[in-house]
Design a protein around this motif. Structure first.
Motif, PDB file in Angstrom:
ATOM      1  N   GLY A 260       0.870  -1.183   0.058  1.00  0.00           N
ATOM      2  CA  GLY A 260      -0.198  -0.059   0.065  1.00  0.00           C
ATOM      3  C   GLY A 260       0.779   1.325   0.036  1.00  0.00           C
ATOM      4  N   THR A 557      -6.046 -11.270  -7.914  1.00  0.00           N
ATOM      5  CA  THR A 557      -6.725 -12.165  -8.170  1.00  0.00           C
ATOM      6  C   THR A 557      -8.327 -12.086  -8.399  1.00  0.00           C
ATOM      7  OG1 THR A 557      -5.198 -13.515  -6.932  1.00  0.00           O
ATOM      8  CG2 THR A 557      -7.288 -14.829  -7.585  1.00  0.00           C
ATOM      9  N   ARG A 675      -8.382 -22.282  -4.769  1.00  0.00           N
ATOM     10  CA  ARG A 675      -6.930 -21.775  -4.713  1.00  0.00           C
ATOM     11  C   ARG A 675      -6.103 -22.071  -5.808  1.00  0.00           C
ATOM     12  NH1 ARG A 675      -4.877 -23.424   0.704  1.00  0.00           N
ATOM     13  NH2 ARG A 675      -4.521 -25.430  -0.270  1.00  0.00           N
TER      14      ARG A 675
END
Ligand code: PCD
Length: 795
Positions: A260, A557, A675
């Motif tokens: 971040g 993702t 996953r």
């Protein structure tokens, strides 16, 4: 389509697709010293930039004398706000539409703020030059805390803003106040707790920096930048500098951790770019450690009140919260513009709560600006801390087991998709399953017994057990509600299959260490039946990659991963027509088999063809109905975010004599849907838990009453090392996301978001029998000892 990979058969097909523990492709270059970070970039004629920073937190700048610095051999230029103003670069917009001085115009607003810049032939000369710049300051009274800032007679920090009469930035609220107040009035039990989420810094190993290189022959600037969002930064660079966007190239090479910290644009970048344009030479600027901690994007700094209303048997009816937020000298939080408090409004957590209301006030102070999403989807960390701490407070009040009270309040597995009282649409979840698994792994009952025994024996070391059953919200977009500086938060993928059967995937997000070069290749391997070794992933170069919004908020993702799957399926569609041509069958009769990765004629599995053969066909024998080549692009705007979750259980031993906390057991059960790479996920969990321990136990950017940053270097801003990190036991459940093409949710942030409340709950739990309801982070030994002492437990 065939509906994507089957979560039950989650072991892959041996080609390195979904669910396989493929070793990270990027590690070869990292462990052989061949990584290429911004500070490794060296260009002929490159100059170096050092920044002159203010020793004061609040001061007027009367005069800057450059002469002694300019006299130094090797110093090429000294820049001040005045010089930048000539190019209209004296100020820059923050991500929240505030205006920040690139170099101080008139008044310093936080310690170490950028006052002037020295450009020299060598970094050391630049540093010597910076020491020779003489600045005449008139020191003013500083305001350090948000509470002080809002006092009626507080000095005005932002006096350059018209209409700004005090240090108040904004008020924000969410939920139904009346309905919530009513629930509180009628409740059997209410509890309240005050808690601070201290100021943290992401503190990546690599600090921020850039190499800006203006090419006067092409009128084009190339900036190698420590950037988590290269395309968004290209657009902003172009807007700020006036250089047309197609003449701006941002390259984000290897990144040594982002967390971040590398989402905002910082003054150093702008100064280096301006210097390169003016001097027509490449200019490098690279922060030192203390510059990184003291001036670039901090995180958290929320002072929170939490309240719960419940029935006698522990059914939570309402939650209320009020926050005072310290935003520093500029409003530079990094979050979608429609969410002034980030995703803090998901504070109902994993629980089915009827009524909720939250309010927040943000204030300017004489501290560094920031509010970045440090391993966190825009303030969800603060929200999770609040609710998970409050559930523990309530359990104590009702004398209930904290696992049992969670069970009674979880959103039931059959209630998804679920809309929360503050308007969030949770995609899927099975919270009880994850908690049960964690309880079993943690040997919960045994430790409860041990805890009792220690109390009865008046032992020197107490046992505490803490639980956190968190829900995260990751994968921003949708573009309608989420943006960066107005640009919708979609993401993208571009797949090109070569004639020899291998492929290049280009994505709009890039990796800062989390392994995209491997995991994104796995998605293509899964969806095209290719071997993972035959796919390379490129990212981080705005000249060649499709536009994307960047890597943060665990969005790669959920968003770019989805774009990759969709693009791969487009390629698969085209591959079908080539297969039909090659196999001399009708296209409708061609089937793709996920298990073998091959295309075959329906009912005749031996009439089959591989993707490698199809690739050759696309370039050497393409069907007349199709264009030659084999490639596809997808821009993916997610319909919703994804909601990973988990249950963490921490057992601590608290020393009554020293206040020291030892981790006896640390169990983390995570659910991120399907996953991609279990080994990468485990690495993500380990790293994030280490950061959660740092948060709970030692990290804090502190200031003294004069606004001096007393926690601004690694002597004082303590990071956990291998010594402080226990052995983690990880487990998982799989609850696929129903709207994601491969059923995956994000996972990178979960451990940092979920673990601090579990750790604090454990320490509080060790003293709960003596009436302790809260201990503030960071729980250094002295803080814990004070709490023990207050409870009459210290030795
Ligand atoms: N995965 C898998 N599966 C699933 C999910 C996931 O496998 N299901 C994986 C992937 O692929 C990747 C990882 O895992 O590789 C992660 O992911 P995600 O969750 O999606 O995320 P991303 O986007 O990719 O990333 C981001 C994150 C963040 S956010 C942070 S902080 C951090 C993490 O990531 N950072 C980092 N991690 C990491 N790691 C490292 N090494 N480094 C870094 O820096 Mo922010 O907001 O920015 O604060």
């Amino acid at each position: 389509d065939d509906g994507g990979p089957d979560p039950e058969k989650h072991h892959g097909h041996g080609r390195g697709g979904m669910g396989e523990e493929v070793k990270r492709k990027e590690d070869k270059r990292f462990i052989t010293g061949r990584g290429n970070y911004v500070d490794d970039i060296k260009k002929p004629g490159m100059l170096h930039c050092e920044i002159v920073r203010s020793p004061h937190a609040h001061a007027r700048v009367n005069e800057i004398d450059k002469s002694r610095a300019l006299n130094l051999d090797g110093v090429v230029a000294v820049l001040t706000a005045e010089d930048l103003a000539a190019h209209e670069l004296a100020t820059m917009p923050t991500l929240m539409d505030d205006t920040q001085d690139v170099l101080v115009n008139d008044k310093v607003k936080f310690q170490s703020q950028e006052v002037a810049a020295v450009i020299a032939t060598d970094r050391y000369v630049a540093k010597d030059g910076a020491e020779k710049v003489e600045v005449d300051y008139e020191v003013l009274d500083p305001v350090v805390t948000a509470e002080e800032a809002l006092e009626a007679d507080a000095p005005l920090i932002r006096d350059e803003l018209e209409d700004q009469e005090d240090n108040h930035i904004f008020d924000w609220d969410v939920g139904d106040k009346e309905a919530t107040d009513e629930v509180f009035e009628e409740a059997d039990v209410t509890v309240e707790e005050q808690m601070e989420y201290q100021r943290l810094h992401p503190a990546p190993i690599e600090t921020c920096g850039c190499v800006a290189d203006w090419d006067p022959g092409k009128d084009k600037i190339t900036v190698h930048l420590t950037s988590q969002a290269p395309h968004a930064h290209r657009t902003l660079f172009s807007q700020v500098s006036g250089i047309p966007e197609h003449k701006v190239r941002i390259v984000s090479p290897d990144i040594g951790g982002g967390f971040g910290n590398k989402v905002p644009i910082y003054p150093g970048y702008v100064v280096a770019a301006a210097a390169s344009v003016v001097l027509e030479q490449p200019v490098k600027w690279m922060e030192e450690r203390s510059e990184n901690i003291q001036t670039t994007g901090f995180a958290r700094d929320y002072d929170m009140t939490g309240e719960l209303a419940a029935t006698e048997d522990g059914i939570i009816k309402g939650v209320r919260t009020d926050v005072l937020a310290n935003h520093g000298a500029y409003n530079a939080v990094a979050q979608p513009s429609k969410f002034p408090a980030g995703f803090f409004n998901i504070f109902t957590g994993s629980y089915d709560i009827e009524a909720a209301y939250g309010s927040l006030t943000a204030a300017f102070t004489n501290t560094a600006p920031g509010g970045v999403a440090y391993r966190c989807s825009f303030r969800v960390t603060e929200a999770v801390y609040l609710i998970e701490r409050m559930v523990k407070v309530l359990a104590q009040e009702l004398d209930m087991d904290p696992a049992e009270i969670r069970r009674r309040n979880f959103i039931p597995a059959d209630a998804f998709p679920y809309e929360s009282a503050t308007g969030w649409n949770y995609d899927s979840g099975d919270y009880e399953k994850a908690l049960d698994k964690a309880l079993e792994m943690a040997d919960y009952d045994h430790y409860r017994e041990e805890q009792k025994r220690r109390i009865e024996e008046d032992a020197d070391k107490l046992i505490g057990i803490g639980i956190s059953s968190f829900t995260e919200v990751v994968g921003a977009g949708p573009g309608k509600s989420c943006d960066i500086a107005g640009i919708e938060m979609f993401d993208s993928a571009d797949i090109r299959v070569n004639p020899t059967g291998n492929a290049v995937l280009r994505v709009g997000v890039q990796t800062q260490g989390q392994g995209h070069e491997t995991t994104f290749a796995q998605i293509v391997a899964e969806e095209l039946g290719m071997d993972v070794d035959n796919i390379s992933v490129e990212h981080g170069d705005t000249d060649t990659d499709p536009y994307g919004l960047g890597t943060y908020g665990s969005r790669s993702t959920p968003v770019a991963g989805a774009a990759t799957a969709v693009a791969a399926r487009k390629v698969r569609e085209k591959a079908k027509s080539i297969a039909a041509n090659e196999l001399e069958a009708a296209e409708e009769d061609i089937e793709w088999d996920r298990e073998s990765g091959e295309f075959h004629v329906a009912g005749a599995p031996d009439r089959s063809i591989t993707i490698t053969e199809i690739a050759a066909g696309a370039y050497m024998n393409h069907p007349s109905s199709e264009e030659p080549g084999l490639e596809a692009v997808n821009y993916y705007d997610p319909p919703e975010m994804t909601y990973p979750f988990g249950s963490y259980i921490v057992v601590v031993e608290v020393d009554r004599e020293t206040g020291e906390v030892d981790f006896e057991k640390f169990v983390a059960v995570d659910d991120c849907g399907n996953r991609i790479n279990p080994m990468v996920i485990e690495g993500q969990i380990h790293g994030g838990l280490a950061q959660g321990i740092g948060t709970a136990m030692m990290e804090h950017v502190t200031y003294d009453e004069n606004g001096n940053c007393t926690g601004g270097d690694f002597m004082n801003y303590l990071l956990p090392t291998a010594n402080e990190i226990p052995n983690f036991e990880t487990g998982y459940t799989v609850t696929p996301s129903p709207h994601h093409p491969i059923g995956a949710k994000g996972v990178g942030e979960s451990p940092t978001v979920g673990s601090p409340p579990a750790i604090v709950n454990a320490v509080v739990d060790a003293m709960a029998h003596a009436g302790t309801t809260h201990v503030e982070m960071p729980m250094t030994p002295d803080v814990v000892w004070e709490a023990l002492d207050e409870a009459g437990l210290s030795l």
